[in-house]
Design an enzyme around this catalytic site. Structure first.
Site, PDB file in Angstrom:
ATOM      1  CE  LYS A 131     -19.652  31.819 -14.906  1.00 34.90           C
ATOM      2  NZ  LYS A 131     -18.813  32.449 -15.895  1.00 34.90           N
TER       3      LYS A 131
ATOM      4  CG  HIS B   9     -25.042  28.752 -19.757  1.00 33.54           C
ATOM      5  ND1 HIS B   9     -24.908  30.237 -19.513  1.00 33.54           N
ATOM      6  CD2 HIS B   9     -23.976  28.540 -20.147  1.00 33.54           C
ATOM      7  CE1 HIS B   9     -23.659  30.526 -19.848  1.00 33.54           C
ATOM      8  NE2 HIS B   9     -23.084  29.446 -20.012  1.00 33.54           N
TER       9      HIS B   9
ATOM     10  CG  ASP C 167     -16.545  31.654 -12.345  1.00 35.12           C
ATOM     11  OD1 ASP C 167     -15.640  30.911 -12.808  1.00 35.12           O
ATOM     12  OD2 ASP C 167     -17.373  32.464 -13.337  1.00 35.12           O
TER      13      ASP C 167
ATOM     14  CB  SER D 129     -16.005  28.675 -14.817  1.00 34.72           C
ATOM     15  OG  SER D 129     -16.262  29.822 -15.477  1.00 34.72           O
TER      16      SER D 129
ATOM     17  NE  ARG E   3     -10.132  28.606 -16.017  1.00 36.63           N
ATOM     18  CZ  ARG E   3     -11.380  28.612 -16.310  1.00 36.63           C
ATOM     19  NH1 ARG E   3     -12.267  29.237 -15.624  1.00 36.63           N
ATOM     20  NH2 ARG E   3     -11.604  28.116 -17.438  1.00 36.63           N
TER      21      ARG E   3
HETATM   22  N1  URA Z   1     -17.356  30.733 -19.952  1.00 42.38           N
HETATM   23  C1  URA Z   1     -17.301  30.866 -18.407  1.00 42.38           C
HETATM   24  O1  URA Z   1     -18.173  31.160 -17.781  1.00 42.38           O
HETATM   25  N2  URA Z   1     -16.271  30.242 -17.848  1.00 42.38           N
HETATM   26  C2  URA Z   1     -15.316  29.549 -18.629  1.00 42.38           C
HETATM   27  O2  URA Z   1     -14.482  28.996 -18.109  1.00 42.38           O
HETATM   28  C3  URA Z   1     -15.302  29.748 -19.936  1.00 42.38           C
HETATM   29  C4  URA Z   1     -16.377  30.003 -20.582  1.00 42.38           C
END
Ligand code: URA
Length: 442
Positions: A187, A82, A161, A183, A168
């Site tokens: 995923k 990632h 999320d 976050s 946020r």
């Molecule tokens: N990318 C994400 O998936 N989450 C965040 O909080 C910031 C960047």
């Protein structure tokens, strides 16, 4: 249990339990806890932080809020990769087949581009016929069969999320290391891999502007992975200029193919080898990073990585010939040269600005439903450290026609280049390696 008591406890610097964090995330997902309480809680986290235990509990609560992919029918150790977002980042297109050619299965779900960042799914779709939607059964069968499949995200992964990230975004609570770490990792964990390699960008074009903060973010993610039984390693790489030369979907696929031929840009090749080395070690196909790197270089040299790419393209409906003949990719009919405004040396190239410029040409999306043009984009002719003379071409715009809008983008690209009088060597691309045993500056 009441949300207000949990907010109060965190506001006063207390440590939240697994039950408290699960209660909040479940309640928020189900619409029982309102946005205003979650906003107050996120702000309390922003100021008070969370320890590694709390961050791991929050991550798991979010990962468990939706679908979780079961990759257990795939043989071997599945390693995912990632990136925290880069401009010109086509590493997945190289690394997927390259790592698979070493015997590590790659079962990857990728996203689409939005704003200044491109998405692997869009890049792959620039290959005529390439399918990015496979059933779960076909996805698993393809990985067992040829070792690699990359598809778009399907199902409803980590919906808590998604909801919290949107909140946020409008409550000034994005820039919190435990919130970003949980976050991202929620995923990745829902996507099912056994091990995870992270490419954490640092610099002007990244979420984290300093190396110290980037290392803290990387460490927070590695700790989460380790705590929940997914071995995780992170590399910190510089984002003070775009990666490689190409920005734009088909242009990036072409550059990825060049890299698989062993003649790609030095920075892109270096980052791909570094990330892939960690994947090969975590995937159990090499005893250490040096052995992994030798194996990967051999796969590039022998053509096995390229052959794997062609097999992967064919399996997902594309024309494998593209691996030998990138002119089969869509190409823009008009090329506009961007001239250097003065003599000097390139000191910096604002990656985010170039990502936005490519988006304005049609290579990316301004909104989630924008239609993109796979052929258009930018190819850089000069990178940081190189000398330029006034009027010399620093970048090429690949467009459908030259017009006032293209000229405005040309000016924007010119302005994204900082040209100074002094000679300057580019800063190193790879800055730190973060693993469960600690942070190592390179
Ligand atoms: N990318 C994400 O998936 N989450 C965040 O909080 C910031 C960047």
């Amino acid at each position: 249990m009441r949300a207000v008591d949990i907010i109060h406890k965190k506001r006063n610097g207390g440590e939240l339990t697994n039950d408290e964090l699960s209660f909040l995330i479940k309640g928020y997902s189900q619409g029982e806890i309102p946005d205003y309480q979650m906003s107050a809680w996120a702000m309390a986290i922003y100021f008070r932080g969370m320890n590694a235990e709390e961050t791991a509990y929050l991550t798991m609560a979010m990962a468990e809020s939706g679908d979780q992919v079961d990759l257990s029918p795939i043989r071997g150790i599945k390693v995912d990769k990632h990136s925290t977002g880069g401009v010109g980042d086509k590493t997945s297109l190289v690394i997927g087949p390259l790592v698979a050619s070493c015997g590590v299965p790659v079962a990857k779900m990728s996203g689409r581009g939005l704003g200044h960042t491109g998405g692997t799914i869009d890049k792959m779709q620039s290959m005529p016929g390439f399918r990015t939607e496979l059933t779960r059964e076909d996805f698993i069968a393809q990985v067992n069969d040829i070792g690699v499949a990359i598809i778009g995200q399907s199902g409803d992964m980590a919906p808590a999320d998604k909801k919290l990230y949107a909140l946020r975004d409008v409550t000034a609570t994005v820039e919190s290391i435990p919130l970003i770490a949980s976050s991202v990792m929620s995923k990745k964990i829902a996507a099912g891999a056994d091990a995870i390699v992270l490419d954490v960008k640092t610099g002007s074009g990244a979420f984290m502007k300093t190396l110290d903060d980037s290392e803290k973010l990387a460490m927070a993610m590695v700790e989460i992975g380790t705590k929940v039984g997914r071995r995780t390693a992170a590399l910190i790489s510089d984002m003070d200029q775009p990666l490689g030369f190409a920005i734009g979907n088909a242009l990036e696929v072409r550059e990825a193919i060049e890299t698989l031929h062993g003649r790609g840009p030095a920075d892109l090749t270096e980052l791909c080898i570094a990330l892939a080395s960690h994947m090969v070690v975590l995937g159990g196909q090499a005893a250490n990073l040096e052995e992994a790197e030798n194996l990967l270089r051999e796969k590039l040299r022998s053509g096995e990585a390229l052959a794997k790419f062609k097999q992967f393209v064919a399996a997902q409906g594309g024309n494998p010939e593209v691996g030998d003949d990138p002119s089969l990719l869509p190409q823009a009919p008009v090329i506009v040269e961007v001239p250097a405004p003065k003599n000097g040396h390139v000191h910096a190239i604002q990656a985010e600005e170039l990502g936005l410029a490519a988006m304005l040409l049609g290579a990316g999306r301004e909104k989630t439903d924008s239609v993109i043009d796979y052929a258009v984009g930018i190819t850089l002719q000069r990178k940081v450290g190189e000398p330029v003379r006034e009027g010399e071409t620093i970048a090429l715009l690949h467009v459908r026609e030259d017009n006032a809008a293209v000229q405005a983008v040309s000016k924007r690209v010119q302005d994204a280049y900082s040209i100074g009088t002094d000679e300057l060597s580019p800063s190193p691309l790879l800055l730190s390696i973060v693993t469960e045993s600690g942070i190592k500056r390179i």
